[in-house]
Write a protein that holds these residues in place. Structure first.
Motif, PDB file in Angstrom:
ATOM      1  N   ALA A 100       0.836  -1.200   0.000  1.00  0.00           N
ATOM      2  CA  ALA A 100       0.000   0.000   0.000  1.00  0.00           C
ATOM      3  C   ALA A 100       0.870   1.249   0.000  1.00  0.00           C
ATOM      4  CB  ALA A 100      -0.924  -0.009   1.219  1.00  0.00           C
ATOM      5  N   VAL A 101       1.903   1.260   0.834  1.00  0.00           N
ATOM      6  CA  VAL A 101       2.813   2.406   0.882  1.00  0.00           C
ATOM      7  C   VAL A 101       3.464   2.604  -0.486  1.00  0.00           C
ATOM      8  CG1 VAL A 101       4.964   3.273   1.873  1.00  0.00           C
ATOM      9  CG2 VAL A 101       3.247   2.228   3.352  1.00  0.00           C
ATOM     10  N   ALA A 102       3.896   1.489  -1.092  1.00  0.00           N
ATOM     11  CA  ALA A 102       4.565   1.586  -2.392  1.00  0.00           C
ATOM     12  C   ALA A 102       3.626   2.162  -3.444  1.00  0.00           C
ATOM     13  CB  ALA A 102       5.069   0.210  -2.820  1.00  0.00           C
ATOM     14  N   LEU A 103       2.339   1.790  -3.371  1.00  0.00           N
ATOM     15  CA  LEU A 103       1.387   2.236  -4.390  1.00  0.00           C
ATOM     16  C   LEU A 103       1.112   3.731  -4.313  1.00  0.00           C
ATOM     17  CD1 LEU A 103      -1.197  -0.676  -4.505  1.00  0.00           C
ATOM     18  CD2 LEU A 103       0.180   0.166  -6.403  1.00  0.00           C
ATOM     19  N   ILE A 104       1.052   4.288  -3.096  1.00  0.00           N
ATOM     20  CA  ILE A 104       0.695   5.710  -2.985  1.00  0.00           C
ATOM     21  C   ILE A 104       1.923   6.603  -2.850  1.00  0.00           C
ATOM     22  CG2 ILE A 104      -1.607   5.275  -2.010  1.00  0.00           C
ATOM     23  CD1 ILE A 104      -0.304   6.077   0.738  1.00  0.00           C
ATOM     24  N   LEU A 105       3.105   5.996  -2.833  1.00  0.00           N
ATOM     25  CA  LEU A 105       4.323   6.769  -2.554  1.00  0.00           C
ATOM     26  C   LEU A 105       4.480   8.028  -3.414  1.00  0.00           C
ATOM     27  CD1 LEU A 105       6.885   6.615  -0.697  1.00  0.00           C
ATOM     28  CD2 LEU A 105       8.068   5.744  -2.698  1.00  0.00           C
ATOM     29  N   PHE A 107       2.504  10.083  -4.496  1.00  0.00           N
ATOM     30  CA  PHE A 107       1.569  11.166  -4.196  1.00  0.00           C
ATOM     31  C   PHE A 107       1.612  11.596  -2.739  1.00  0.00           C
ATOM     32  CE2 PHE A 107      -0.084   8.617  -7.724  1.00  0.00           C
ATOM     33  CZ  PHE A 107       0.051   9.567  -8.716  1.00  0.00           C
ATOM     34  N   VAL A 108       2.542  10.975  -1.983  1.00  0.00           N
ATOM     35  CA  VAL A 108       2.700  11.394  -0.596  1.00  0.00           C
ATOM     36  C   VAL A 108       3.396  12.750  -0.595  1.00  0.00           C
ATOM     37  CG1 VAL A 108       3.861  10.874   1.591  1.00  0.00           C
ATOM     38  CG2 VAL A 108       2.798   9.041   0.267  1.00  0.00           C
ATOM     39  N   PRO A 109       2.858  13.732   0.157  1.00  0.00           N
ATOM     40  CA  PRO A 109       3.514  15.035   0.189  1.00  0.00           C
ATOM     41  C   PRO A 109       4.937  14.903   0.738  1.00  0.00           C
ATOM     42  CG  PRO A 109       1.396  15.086   1.361  1.00  0.00           C
ATOM     43  CD  PRO A 109       1.666  13.667   1.016  1.00  0.00           C
ATOM     44  N   GLY A 110       5.835  15.657   0.160  1.00  0.00           N
ATOM     45  CA  GLY A 110       7.219  15.627   0.636  1.00  0.00           C
ATOM     46  C   GLY A 110       8.074  14.614  -0.107  1.00  0.00           C
ATOM     47  N   ILE A 111       7.422  13.789  -0.966  1.00  0.00           N
ATOM     48  CA  ILE A 111       8.188  12.844  -1.767  1.00  0.00           C
ATOM     49  C   ILE A 111       8.528  13.526  -3.084  1.00  0.00           C
ATOM     50  CG2 ILE A 111       8.116  10.647  -3.003  1.00  0.00           C
ATOM     51  CD1 ILE A 111       8.265  10.192  -0.048  1.00  0.00           C
ATOM     52  N   GLY A 112       9.779  13.832  -3.237  1.00  0.00           N
ATOM     53  CA  GLY A 112      10.207  14.552  -4.432  1.00  0.00           C
ATOM     54  C   GLY A 112      10.885  13.632  -5.416  1.00  0.00           C
ATOM     55  N   ARG A 113      11.576  14.231  -6.342  1.00  0.00           N
ATOM     56  CA  ARG A 113      12.236  13.483  -7.396  1.00  0.00           C
ATOM     57  C   ARG A 113      13.308  12.546  -6.820  1.00  0.00           C
ATOM     58  NH1 ARG A 113      14.235  14.533 -13.294  1.00  0.00           N
ATOM     59  NH2 ARG A 113      15.169  12.477 -13.364  1.00  0.00           N
ATOM     60  N   TYR A 114      14.075  13.070  -5.828  1.00  0.00           N
ATOM     61  CA  TYR A 114      15.156  12.279  -5.257  1.00  0.00           C
ATOM     62  C   TYR A 114      14.608  11.021  -4.592  1.00  0.00           C
ATOM     63  CZ  TYR A 114      18.636  10.835  -1.842  1.00  0.00           C
ATOM     64  OH  TYR A 114      19.490  10.094  -1.086  1.00  0.00           O
ATOM     65  N   SER A 257       5.395  18.027 -17.286  1.00  0.00           N
ATOM     66  CA  SER A 257       6.252  18.121 -16.104  1.00  0.00           C
ATOM     67  C   SER A 257       7.284  17.000 -16.156  1.00  0.00           C
ATOM     68  CB  SER A 257       5.404  18.004 -14.837  1.00  0.00           C
ATOM     69  OG  SER A 257       6.190  17.538 -13.764  1.00  0.00           O
ATOM     70  N   PRO A 258       8.518  17.287 -15.751  1.00  0.00           N
ATOM     71  CA  PRO A 258       9.538  16.222 -15.775  1.00  0.00           C
ATOM     72  C   PRO A 258       9.218  15.083 -14.814  1.00  0.00           C
ATOM     73  CG  PRO A 258      10.378  18.215 -14.712  1.00  0.00           C
ATOM     74  CD  PRO A 258       9.057  18.565 -15.300  1.00  0.00           C
ATOM     75  N   SER A 259       8.350  15.368 -13.827  1.00  0.00           N
ATOM     76  CA  SER A 259       8.083  14.314 -12.844  1.00  0.00           C
ATOM     77  C   SER A 259       7.177  13.221 -13.404  1.00  0.00           C
ATOM     78  CB  SER A 259       7.465  14.909 -11.583  1.00  0.00           C
ATOM     79  OG  SER A 259       6.200  15.430 -11.887  1.00  0.00           O
ATOM     80  N   HIS A 260       6.466  13.509 -14.519  1.00  0.00           N
ATOM     81  CA  HIS A 260       5.600  12.474 -15.105  1.00  0.00           C
ATOM     82  C   HIS A 260       6.389  11.219 -15.424  1.00  0.00           C
ATOM     83  CE1 HIS A 260       2.465  15.623 -16.547  1.00  0.00           C
ATOM     84  NE2 HIS A 260       2.340  15.313 -15.275  1.00  0.00           N
ATOM     85  N   ARG A 261       7.560  11.449 -16.054  1.00  0.00           N
ATOM     86  CA  ARG A 261       8.333  10.287 -16.473  1.00  0.00           C
ATOM     87  C   ARG A 261       8.829   9.495 -15.258  1.00  0.00           C
ATOM     88  NH1 ARG A 261      13.299  11.828 -19.386  1.00  0.00           N
ATOM     89  NH2 ARG A 261      12.200  11.801 -21.366  1.00  0.00           N
ATOM     90  N   VAL A 262       9.270  10.236 -14.224  1.00  0.00           N
ATOM     91  CA  VAL A 262       9.783   9.551 -13.030  1.00  0.00           C
ATOM     92  C   VAL A 262       8.669   8.721 -12.393  1.00  0.00           C
ATOM     93  CG1 VAL A 262      10.922   9.828 -10.822  1.00  0.00           C
ATOM     94  CG2 VAL A 262      11.423  11.406 -12.680  1.00  0.00           C
ATOM     95  N   ILE A 263       7.494   9.324 -12.296  1.00  0.00           N
ATOM     96  CA  ILE A 263       6.370   8.598 -11.694  1.00  0.00           C
ATOM     97  C   ILE A 263       6.022   7.382 -12.545  1.00  0.00           C
ATOM     98  CG2 ILE A 263       3.901   8.745 -11.134  1.00  0.00           C
ATOM     99  CD1 ILE A 263       4.405  11.659 -10.348  1.00  0.00           C
ATOM    100  N   PHE A 264       6.072   7.586 -13.890  1.00  0.00           N
ATOM    101  CA  PHE A 264       5.774   6.461 -14.774  1.00  0.00           C
ATOM    102  C   PHE A 264       6.794   5.349 -14.588  1.00  0.00           C
ATOM    103  CE2 PHE A 264       6.545   4.393 -18.923  1.00  0.00           C
ATOM    104  CZ  PHE A 264       5.364   3.678 -18.978  1.00  0.00           C
ATOM    105  N   LEU A 265       8.081   5.722 -14.522  1.00  0.00           N
ATOM    106  CA  LEU A 265       9.130   4.715 -14.317  1.00  0.00           C
ATOM    107  C   LEU A 265       8.917   3.997 -12.990  1.00  0.00           C
ATOM    108  CD1 LEU A 265      12.331   6.574 -15.559  1.00  0.00           C
ATOM    109  CD2 LEU A 265      11.350   4.498 -16.521  1.00  0.00           C
ATOM    110  N   TYR A 266       8.526   4.769 -11.986  1.00  0.00           N
ATOM    111  CA  TYR A 266       8.298   4.179 -10.664  1.00  0.00           C
ATOM    112  C   TYR A 266       7.213   3.099 -10.735  1.00  0.00           C
ATOM    113  CZ  TYR A 266       6.988   3.705  -5.786  1.00  0.00           C
ATOM    114  OH  TYR A 266       6.702   3.188  -4.560  1.00  0.00           O
ATOM    115  N   TYR A 267       6.098   3.436 -11.383  1.00  0.00           N
ATOM    116  CA  TYR A 267       5.015   2.448 -11.460  1.00  0.00           C
ATOM    117  C   TYR A 267       5.377   1.288 -12.374  1.00  0.00           C
ATOM    118  CZ  TYR A 267       1.847   5.063  -8.569  1.00  0.00           C
ATOM    119  OH  TYR A 267       1.274   5.663  -7.499  1.00  0.00           O
TER     120      TYR A 267
END
Lengths: 432, 239
Positions: A100-105, A107-114, A257-267
């Motif tokens: 569950a944590v991995a799935l919402i990670l 979108f958790v506030p404070g979770i940035g690119r790093y 946004s550059p974060s789209h790709r990171v989020i996509f890679l994450y999923y």
């Protein structure tokens, strides 16, 4: 405990710690105590560092004494059994909670690119750990060259994309198939080998692959590696910054946004890791999975029962390698650059350490071990060179306190009626 | 004339330069218990293993129901109606008793659910312990598990390698009684290798004596028991 018993224990602990300090002194006197330095005039001179040697020996003495007096008595009092039972109970809820944590990670506030990049890295190692677990944990084949299949996957994608312009989604299964093919190729010569001998040959195999990649300059670019590997697309929609027509942002009508790709890679890696887990868990309950476990237990008995050892071993190698191939293709598309340097022996060692620390055969344990090892390594980044020390110390501590890994229990794959876990204390310690 | 189940014809094999079997011939008829006795290193276990194709025969033939199986891969022989309870039991220590039994049925293509009741009837102790890890069983229970696991493949021919090894006399008598019961109720053919010559020859219809890779004597169990040279060599005179 009687006073005399206590005195005897303290005495033996002191003697034991003294011996350890003596060994440490013998080692450190040369490694730390003497150091050659270059003098201003250019000549070499011997610098002595006796204070540091003394400190290190005192540290070894103190820690050894503490282990002998507090840690070991606790171990013998059956605490490990209770904590293992508790942990395996917690493990039943812990896995889904972790998922569950991995799935919402993202979108958790404070979770940035790093943090997301770190998450991707950890998930890659979890996937590799789960893949290697099929070979080492289930089939009991000690593979020290697992990174070779990771490399095959990465180079498969990079080269197929470079020479034939194939997209990531076509290359992903191809990379897996090619890695599985190499798994079978490694499997054939090692069919008769077990334990140490198998480990040596797989270690050599890993190095051969790396050295071939390093020297076949025309195909692989040698030490320069391959750059400009195509980034993954969202099923055909590229993540371009410009947000032009046909891009991911344009299609969904959102701000690029550059974060789209990171989020996509994450999923993407989360999905791949979960696929690995699903296959591994499912296959363990199939006849082939049981045959792997039986093979780990006793090869001669397996033969006597009519199990085809050749097929059983080769499928384990092939399936384990296939997941490394998937992970490799992912690695290539994420980095956009690969070189043989990413596939050294230390990678194999880290993946194996994750599997062993997690408890051979345990899915949740491996995930936790990967988080601790990869995440922890990042956490101690500020400690610079001392983080290797912290890292080594942590591994020693885990192995002293939990010699069968974080989750050492094993659930039977066949049950009639209620499911009953096999307690960690009844599970033999890992054998090569 | 009884039908021959297993025929070993002039079988020779070995490990490297060591010649373990130097032309062994024997036969086991359908429904028979045949025992093979001999000292340590006589080649008893090698003979059982070689019937299963490991080590491969260097010369001679092995026939099962008249069919030549000498060159067949081990796993095919074991799927084709032969089962072995190997020397030293070799159960899977970290797997549960039930998993061990399922492994026995699996490769031979038998349905575990139909075979389990047979084995549990024969060894009720295994049913009590089915959720337990194999390695936690006592020696006698492990032997029951090894035999039970072999039976799960519903074999025509059961090869037993020293089932009494390391067991208390009472327990080994129970094991031998179970083998006799199997033979009488199901007509199971058994080839038994034993050092415990006294018990084995009492159980068996016929016996062979193996000395350094050669059969030196054969006859019915009672006949062999009565022979003075057998008494001296294998029964220690005192039994």
């Amino acid at each position: 405990m009687t006073p005399s018993g206590l005195a005897a224990r303290v005495r033996s602990a002191l003697v034991d710690a003294g011996k350890a300090a003596l060994v440490a002194f013998g080692l450190f006197i040369l490694m730390v105590g003497l150091r050659t330095d270059v003098a201003p005039a250019g000549e070499l001179f011997l610098r002595t560092r006796w204070a540091e040697v003394g400190m290190l020996c005192a540290l070894v003495f103190g820690l050894r004494l503490a282990t002998a007096l507090w840690v070991r008595p606790r171990l013998s009092e059956g605490n490990t059994q209770r904590s293992a039972a508790l942990l395996s109970q917690a493990g039943l809820m812990f896995g889904p909670a972790l998922l569950a944590v991995a799935l919402i990670l993202p979108f958790v506030p404070g979770i940035g690119r790093y943090e997301l990049d770190l998450g991707i890295l950890v998930l890659t190692y979890i996937m590799l750990g789960w893949g290697l677990n099929i070979v080492v944990g289930l089939a009991g084949l000690l593979d020290l060259g697992y990174v070779a299949f990771y490399a095959v996957g990465a180079y498969s994608y990079a080269l197929l994309a470079q020479f034939f312009g194939l997209s990531f989604w076509i290359c992903l299964p191809l990379a897996g198939i090619l890695a599985a093919f190499w798994g079978v190729l490694l499997g054939f010569p090692v069919l008769r080998l077990r334990g140490d001998y198998l480990a040596i040959v797989t270690l050599a195999f890993g190095e051969i692959i790396r050295i071939v990649l390093l020297n076949w300059v025309e195909l692989t670019g040698g030490p320069n590696g391959i750059s400009g590997i195509p980034r993954p697309t969202f099923f055909g929609l590229p993540f371009s910054m410009g947000g032009g027509p046909g891009s991911f942002a344009h299609f969904f009508g959102i701000e690029p946004s550059p974060s789209h790709r990171v989020i996509f890679l994450y999923y993407l890696i989360l999905g791949l890791a979960l696929l690995t887990n699903w296959v591994a868990v499912r296959i363990r309950r199939q006849p082939i999975g049981r045959a792997w476990e039986a093979l780990r237990e006793d090869e001669v008995a397996c033969r006597a029962l009519g199990i085809d050892i050749t097929n059983t071993k080769l499928t384990a190698f092939a399936l384990g390698a296939m997941f490394a191939g998937f992970a490799g293709a992912f690695f290539a598309t994420r980095q956009a650059f690969i070189s043989p340097e990413s596939f050294t022996f230390i990678e194999s060692a880290i993946i194996l350490a994750i599997v062993v620390l997690g408890g051979l055969g345990s899915q949740v344990g491996i995930a936790v071990a990967a988080i601790v090892m990869i995440g922890g390594f990042e956490l101690f980044r500020d400690l610079d060179e001392y983080r290797m020390l912290v890292f080594g110390g942590a591994m020693v501590a885990i192995m002293v306190l939990r010699p069968r890994g974080l989750v050492g229990s094993r659930a039977p794959s066949v049950v009639l009626g209620g499911r009953k876990r096999i307690d960690a204390s009844l599970v033999g310690e890992g054998r090569g | 004339m009884a039908q021959t189940m297993l025929e070993v014809d002039n079988l020779a094999t070995g490990y490297g330069a060591v010649q373990a079997l130097k032309g062994v011939s024997l036969h086991v008829d359908k429904g028979e218990i045949v025992t093979l006795i001999g000292a340590n290193g006589a080649g008893k276990s090698t003979l059982l293993m070689s019937i299963c194709g490991e080590p491969r025969a260097r010369a001679g033939r092995v026939l099962l129901d008249g069919e030549d199986i000498t060159a067949r891969p081990t796993h095919e022989i074991m799927r084709g109606g032969v089962a072995q309870s190997p020397e030293g039991r070799r159960i899977f220590p970290r797997m549960s008793v039930l998993e061990n039994l399922v492994m026995g049925a699996q490769a031979a293509g038998q349905d575990p659910a139909t075979q389990l009741p047979r084995v549990y009837d024969l060894f009720p102790r295994l049913k009590e312990r089915q959720a337990q890890r194999g390695g936690t069983l006592s020696g006698g229970e492990q032997q029951m598990l090894a035999i039970g696991r072999a039976l799960m493949s519903r074999p025509r021919l059961l090869l037993l390698d020293e089932p009494s090894l390391g067991l208390a006399p009472l327990i080994s008598r129970q094991i031998f009684a179970a083998i006799r019961a199997l033979n009488e109720s199901e007509g199971l053919t058994v080839l038994l290798v034993e050092q415990n010559a006294n018990q084995a020859l009492r159980l068996a219809h016929r016996g062979y004596v193996l000395v350094t890779g050669r059969i030196t004597m054969s006859g019915s169990g009672a006949e062999l028991l009565a022979r003075p040279e057998i008494r001296d060599a294998y029964l220690g005179g005192s039994h």
